[in-house]
Design a protein around this motif. Sequence first.
Motif, PDB file in Angstrom:
ATOM      1  N   ASN A  73       0.834  -1.201   0.000  1.00 36.85           N
ATOM      2  CA  ASN A  73       0.000   0.000   0.000  1.00 36.85           C
ATOM      3  C   ASN A  73       0.865   1.246   0.000  1.00 36.85           C
ATOM      4  O   ASN A  73       0.909   1.985   0.952  1.00 36.85           O
ATOM      5  N   TYR A 130       0.634   3.080  10.231  1.00 34.06           N
ATOM      6  CA  TYR A 130      -0.715   2.858  10.761  1.00 34.06           C
ATOM      7  C   TYR A 130      -0.686   3.098  12.257  1.00 34.06           C
ATOM      8  O   TYR A 130       0.374   3.063  12.883  1.00 34.06           O
ATOM      9  N   ARG A 178     -11.387  -4.614   4.176  1.00 32.70           N
ATOM     10  CA  ARG A 178     -10.872  -3.260   4.320  1.00 32.70           C
ATOM     11  C   ARG A 178     -12.055  -2.305   4.485  1.00 32.70           C
ATOM     12  O   ARG A 178     -13.035  -2.379   3.746  1.00 32.70           O
ATOM     13  N   GLY A 179     -11.972  -1.436   5.481  1.00 32.87           N
ATOM     14  CA  GLY A 179     -13.049  -0.491   5.757  1.00 32.87           C
ATOM     15  C   GLY A 179     -13.945  -0.908   6.909  1.00 32.87           C
ATOM     16  O   GLY A 179     -14.687  -0.078   7.435  1.00 32.87           O
ATOM     17  N   TRP A 235     -11.667   1.446  15.556  1.00 38.21           N
ATOM     18  CA  TRP A 235     -10.570   1.373  14.595  1.00 38.21           C
ATOM     19  C   TRP A 235     -11.128   1.016  13.226  1.00 38.21           C
ATOM     20  O   TRP A 235     -12.091   0.278  13.128  1.00 38.21           O
ATOM     21  N   LYS A 236     -10.500   1.513  12.191  1.00 37.03           N
ATOM     22  CA  LYS A 236     -10.881   1.168  10.824  1.00 37.03           C
ATOM     23  C   LYS A 236      -9.776   0.302  10.223  1.00 37.03           C
ATOM     24  O   LYS A 236      -8.592   0.639  10.307  1.00 37.03           O
ATOM     25  N   MET A 272      -7.442  -0.865   7.583  1.00 34.88           N
ATOM     26  CA  MET A 272      -6.877  -0.200   6.414  1.00 34.88           C
ATOM     27  C   MET A 272      -6.183  -1.171   5.465  1.00 34.88           C
ATOM     28  O   MET A 272      -6.143  -0.945   4.265  1.00 34.88           O
ATOM     29  N   ALA A 273      -5.615  -2.240   6.005  1.00 38.68           N
ATOM     30  CA  ALA A 273      -4.878  -3.205   5.189  1.00 38.68           C
ATOM     31  C   ALA A 273      -4.807  -4.526   5.946  1.00 38.68           C
ATOM     32  O   ALA A 273      -5.028  -4.570   7.155  1.00 38.68           O
ATOM     33  N   TRP A 320      -4.107  -7.261  10.727  1.00 45.19           N
ATOM     34  CA  TRP A 320      -4.839  -6.162  10.108  1.00 45.19           C
ATOM     35  C   TRP A 320      -4.238  -4.871  10.620  1.00 45.19           C
ATOM     36  O   TRP A 320      -4.017  -4.699  11.811  1.00 45.19           O
ATOM     37  N   TYR A 321      -3.981  -3.954   9.708  1.00 49.82           N
ATOM     38  CA  TYR A 321      -3.411  -2.665  10.051  1.00 49.82           C
ATOM     39  C   TYR A 321      -4.560  -1.683  10.223  1.00 49.82           C
ATOM     40  O   TYR A 321      -5.449  -1.596   9.370  1.00 49.82           O
ATOM     41  N   ASN A 327      -6.280   2.181  11.647  1.00 47.54           N
ATOM     42  CA  ASN A 327      -6.215   3.600  11.996  1.00 47.54           C
ATOM     43  C   ASN A 327      -7.451   3.918  12.802  1.00 47.54           C
ATOM     44  O   ASN A 327      -8.503   3.282  12.637  1.00 47.54           O
ATOM     45  N   ALA A 376     -10.808   5.439  13.702  1.00 44.67           N
ATOM     46  CA  ALA A 376     -11.911   5.870  12.838  1.00 44.67           C
ATOM     47  C   ALA A 376     -12.420   7.236  13.255  1.00 44.67           C
ATOM     48  O   ALA A 376     -12.300   7.630  14.384  1.00 44.67           O
TER      49      ALA A 376
END
Length: 127
Positions: free
Chosen positions: A66, A79, A96-97, A107-108, A110-111, A122-123, A125, A127
């Motif tokens: 990414n 992240y 993702r999402g 948390w969202k 991202m990858a 899972w990475y 960020n 939210a």
Amino acid sequence: MVDWSAARALLEDSCADTFDKTACVLQPRKGGLGPNHKAVDDDSRVAFPFSGTIDLEASTERSGRNKPSDPETSGSVSYDAVLTAHIGAWPYLPERGDFVVADGVTWKIMAKEKDGSSRPAWYLNKA
């Protein structure tokens, strides 16, 4: 003769029992009605609780998949956190999402990084 599949499953279960102490909830999300609409909860996938490990010191070494869109950047993506968990009994895998709620923080995802085990990463960020 060693049954490698059984040995790996036992190791992954032991790892989950040792490290996965954070109570989490996976909240699936999907895009809105159109490109100008915000994402909403995905009713076709049911939210579910699980235990996981959230590491707040995510590495920036994971830059191969990414990359940032700006070619002038250094090529590393950072992240806020990394989530790992044993996924053996999960009804579906997050996308993702999707959101993960843990300790009052949303948390969202991202990858994702899958290594062939039952403990992908899972990475995240905030939210």
